[in-house]
Write a protein that holds these residues in place. Structure first.
Motif, PDB file in Angstrom:
ATOM      1  N   SER A   1      51.817 -57.013   1.870  1.00  0.00           N
ATOM      2  CA  SER A   1      50.825 -57.505   0.937  1.00  0.00           C
ATOM      3  C   SER A   1      51.182 -56.432  -0.319  1.00  0.00           C
ATOM      4  CB  SER A   1      49.621 -57.734   1.081  1.00  0.00           C
ATOM      5  OG  SER A   1      48.820 -56.418   1.081  1.00  0.00           O
ATOM      6  N   VAL A   2      51.324 -56.843  -1.469  1.00  0.00           N
ATOM      7  CA  VAL A   2      51.300 -55.981  -2.834  1.00  0.00           C
ATOM      8  C   VAL A   2      50.325 -56.786  -3.775  1.00  0.00           C
ATOM      9  CG1 VAL A   2      52.823 -54.899  -4.599  1.00  0.00           C
ATOM     10  CG2 VAL A   2      53.635 -55.558  -2.123  1.00  0.00           C
ATOM     11  N   GLN A   3      49.590 -55.807  -4.346  1.00  0.00           N
ATOM     12  CA  GLN A   3      48.740 -56.246  -5.415  1.00  0.00           C
ATOM     13  C   GLN A   3      48.822 -55.518  -6.474  1.00  0.00           C
ATOM     14  OE1 GLN A   3      45.008 -56.368  -2.409  1.00  0.00           O
ATOM     15  NE2 GLN A   3      44.071 -57.379  -4.093  1.00  0.00           N
TER      16      GLN A   3
ATOM     17  N   ARG B   1      47.333 -60.678  -6.656  1.00  0.00           N
ATOM     18  CA  ARG B   1      48.565 -60.685  -5.412  1.00  0.00           C
ATOM     19  C   ARG B   1      49.737 -61.175  -6.014  1.00  0.00           C
ATOM     20  NH1 ARG B   1      48.235 -62.202   0.187  1.00  0.00           N
ATOM     21  NH2 ARG B   1      46.329 -61.106   0.238  1.00  0.00           N
ATOM     22  N   MET B   2      50.953 -60.163  -5.605  1.00  0.00           N
ATOM     23  CA  MET B   2      52.256 -60.348  -6.180  1.00  0.00           C
ATOM     24  C   MET B   2      52.858 -61.469  -5.230  1.00  0.00           C
ATOM     25  SD  MET B   2      53.457 -56.655  -7.136  1.00  0.00           S
ATOM     26  CE  MET B   2      54.572 -57.069  -8.205  1.00  0.00           C
ATOM     27  N   LYS B   3      53.710 -62.205  -5.657  1.00  0.00           N
ATOM     28  CA  LYS B   3      54.535 -63.172  -4.739  1.00  0.00           C
ATOM     29  C   LYS B   3      55.836 -62.161  -4.186  1.00  0.00           C
ATOM     30  CE  LYS B   3      55.963 -67.980  -5.134  1.00  0.00           C
ATOM     31  NZ  LYS B   3      56.363 -68.850  -5.959  1.00  0.00           N
ATOM     32  N   LYS B   4      56.018 -62.584  -2.918  1.00  0.00           N
ATOM     33  CA  LYS B   4      57.218 -61.911  -2.299  1.00  0.00           C
ATOM     34  C   LYS B   4      58.311 -62.944  -2.387  1.00  0.00           C
ATOM     35  CE  LYS B   4      58.615 -59.774   1.921  1.00  0.00           C
ATOM     36  NZ  LYS B   4      58.286 -59.327   3.315  1.00  0.00           N
ATOM     37  N   GLN B   5      59.554 -62.270  -2.860  1.00  0.00           N
ATOM     38  CA  GLN B   5      60.631 -63.245  -3.027  1.00  0.00           C
ATOM     39  C   GLN B   5      61.519 -62.883  -1.895  1.00  0.00           C
ATOM     40  OE1 GLN B   5      60.667 -65.145  -5.732  1.00  0.00           O
ATOM     41  NE2 GLN B   5      58.892 -64.166  -6.414  1.00  0.00           N
TER      42      GLN B   5
ATOM     43  N   TRP C   1      58.932 -58.280  -5.011  1.00  0.00           N
ATOM     44  CA  TRP C   1      57.485 -58.889  -5.190  1.00  0.00           C
ATOM     45  C   TRP C   1      57.294 -59.183  -6.942  1.00  0.00           C
ATOM     46  CZ3 TRP C   1      54.149 -59.670  -1.126  1.00  0.00           C
ATOM     47  CH2 TRP C   1      54.512 -59.322   0.075  1.00  0.00           C
ATOM     48  N   THR C   2      56.795 -60.053  -7.184  1.00  0.00           N
ATOM     49  CA  THR C   2      56.689 -60.488  -8.594  1.00  0.00           C
ATOM     50  C   THR C   2      55.227 -60.974  -9.119  1.00  0.00           C
ATOM     51  OG1 THR C   2      57.337 -62.581  -8.422  1.00  0.00           O
ATOM     52  CG2 THR C   2      58.971 -61.056  -8.940  1.00  0.00           C
TER      53      THR C   2
ATOM     54  N   TRP D   1      60.176 -53.471  -5.572  1.00  0.00           N
ATOM     55  CA  TRP D   1      60.925 -53.784  -4.688  1.00  0.00           C
ATOM     56  C   TRP D   1      60.354 -53.167  -3.057  1.00  0.00           C
ATOM     57  CZ3 TRP D   1      64.056 -50.953  -1.249  1.00  0.00           C
ATOM     58  CH2 TRP D   1      64.832 -51.702  -0.507  1.00  0.00           C
TER      59      TRP D   1
END
Lengths: 420, 127
Positions: free
Chosen positions: B45-47, B71-75, B80-81, B39
């Motif tokens: 960006s989050v990896q 690379r995480m996907k933003k909801q 981020w998932t 969260w």
């Protein structure tokens, strides 16, 4: 720089589509990707910035694929003091058509030795210099679900061989065997390592024992074993289930491995209880450790963290050992899509460090973050850091400005991109 | 005097009411499956850097973190998932790389280890 620029220009002038159409036989696809990292470091001198050093690195990969065969070649271009090209990795893999899990491969690569443990690894990444490795490897997989890999590499005058075999799940257990042999040409007695490790996973329905047995050839006392009872869910709370994890970690007096999984001569019993929540963003754990050999590892660790409904993040860690060492940390912060702010306090035996952080995200692809830290008792100098980062698809950039009391303001700029 | 008590009561009541939501954990999104969840609504960006992807490239050819790896996907709700259902059974260390420079451990995972002197999370993938 000239070699790097030349390769980049050639690649950018040739699109993957034209490569496929003009060069590749029917049924084959070809592609490439180039990772580029450009870094500049400098300082603020008087009224203007001065760049003291620059560094441009690139990792270039070219790949070709068909239904039966895959090829990949990777090289690294380094531009620190002078242009250097390092041949890093080549791979050819054959697959059985229609069953991609059956296949074999041949490698010329930079395969770093790594053996996982149950938390910390037996053999850690970076044990040998990545730029010094070169050699060959071979893998085969798919036979009754087993797969194996063997490699022999040189690092300087030393030889490194690795063997990995993994089994499929056999109904009640599965295993992974690794052997790492490091032969030092210069000091054969002290630096030779022959390490065998066997990880056994099993399932007894209500709990799952995992055991790692490691042995090093040579003198007596070069053995180690660690085991944990996993997935033993004892009771349920409003927040989630409690998993109890009994564990042991024993090692012989002469055991040594290039990882943090074991301390030579240790006789450690552990009992952990972890909160596993499937509904909430929360986690907590308490671990008691009893060192039967000395008091250095006896102690207790507590960790708890969560994100609350009010968008507040809480984080707490506490470690205390029987010999008097301790560490505590507490952090809290809040965030929304535009900004965030938080603080963290870390208490060690000889210092108490306070860190404050605030960030702002004016656009979806730009963020600025300010961090200020100082010691309550003044044992460490106050410091301040501003980071401005951007992420535009495959390209990311970072500008950092760092100040510490008694030092010049330093600057850093990093640009990373993936071209393909 | 009575005004001071009323103000004090309002302050206490406000703290208690807000305190409830301060300490009640946030619920996860429903459709989770086998994925890591993080969260951070303001991140750009989050990896995930981990043993399973050679720490994003730090430990592989070039030693450069690939901006797209892990690379995480933003909801929409700030989460981020990333899907981890394809991971082979075993023990893996991992950490979230936020905005390309901040390492943050998984707050809902109480099991930790170390990587390059940083506290990171550990996950066991069962068969």
């Amino acid at each position: 720089m000239s070699a790097l620029a030349a390769v980049m220009l050639v690649l950018l002038s040739v699109s993957p589509d034209s490569m496929d159409a003009g060069l590749m036989p029917e049924g084959w696809t070809m592609g490439w990707k180039c990772l580029v990292s450009a870094t500049g470091n400098g300082r603020w001198a008087g009224h203007h910035p001065v760049i003291d050093s620059t560094d441009v690195d690139a990792a270039l990969s070219v790949m070709a694929e068909s239904q039966e065969v895959d090829f990949l070649v990777t090289g690294a271009l380094k531009n620190d003091s002078a242009d250097t090209f390092v041949f890093r990795r080549a791979r050819a893999e054959v697959k059985w058509p229609g069953t991609p899990w059956v296949g074999a491969g041949l490698y010329l690569h930079d395969r770093q030795p790594f053996i996982p443990g149950l938390s910390n690894p037996l053999v850690e990444w970076g044990w040998v210099d990545i730029d010094s490795l070169h050699g060959y490897g071979f893998s085969i997989g798919g036979i009754l679900g087993f797969n194996g890999e063997y490699s022999i590499q040189q690092t300087g005058a030393d030889t490194l061989t690795q063997l990995n075999i993994k089994s499929p799940w056999m109904g009640f257990a599965g295993f992974a065997y690794s052997r790492v042999q490091y032969h030092s040409a210069e000091s054969p007695l002290d630096d030779n390592i022959v390490l065998n490790a066997l990880l056994i996973r099993s399932d007894f329905r209500y709990f799952k024992p995992w055991v790692v047995i490691a042995g090093a050839e040579g003198e007596k006392g070069r053995w180690a074993v660690t085991g944990e009872i996993r997935d033993f869910r004892t009771f349920t709370t409003d927040l989630g289930e409690i998993e109890v994890v009994p564990a042991i970690a024993f090692a012989g007096e002469e055991f040594s491995a290039p990882g943090d999984a074991f301390v030579p001569g240790q006789r450690l019993l552990k009992l952990g209880a972890y909160l596993r929540s499937v509904r909430y963003i929360a986690g907590a754990g308490i671990i008691g450790m009893l060192d039967l050999e000395s008091d250095s590892l006896s102690g207790v660790s507590v960790i708890a963290s969560m994100v609350s409904e009010a968008s507040v993040t809480w984080d707490m860690e506490f470690d205390a050992y029987a010999d008097g060492d301790y560490r505590a940390a507490f952090g809290a912060g809040t965030a929304d899509s535009f900004s965030s702010a938080g603080m963290r306090m870390e208490i060690l035996e000889d210092s108490t460090r306070l860190t404050g952080m605030a960030s702002c995200t004016p656009r979806e692809d730009v963020s600025a973050e300010l961090t200020v830290s100082a010691d309550v008792d003044g044992s460490l100098d106050p410091a301040c850091r501003l980071d401005i980062s951007t992420a535009l698809g495959p390209v990311s950039g970072l500008i950092g400005i760092h100040w510490e009391q008694g030092s010049d303001v330093t600057l850093s700029i990093n640009l990373r991109g993936l071209l393909q | 005097m009575i005004y001071k008590r009323i103000v004090l009561l309002i302050v206490i009541q406000t703290v208690l009411i807000s305190g409830c939501s301060f300490f009640i954990p946030m619920e996860k999104p429903q459709e989770q499956g086998e994925q890591l969840l993080f969260w951070m609504p303001g991140a750009i960006s989050v990896q995930v850097l981990s043993d399973w992807n050679e720490w994003g490239g730090i430990e592989s050819a070039g030693s450069i973190v690939d901006p797209l790896i892990g690379r995480m996907k933003k909801q929409e709700n700030g989460f981020w998932t990333v899907d981890i259902s394809e991971l082979a059974p075993g023990s893996y260390r991992y950490v979230f790389l936020v905005n390309g420079h901040r390492w943050i451990r998984d707050l809902e995972n109480p099991e930790t280890a170390a990587f390059r002197d940083q506290v990171v999370s550990v996950i066991l993938i069962y068969d």
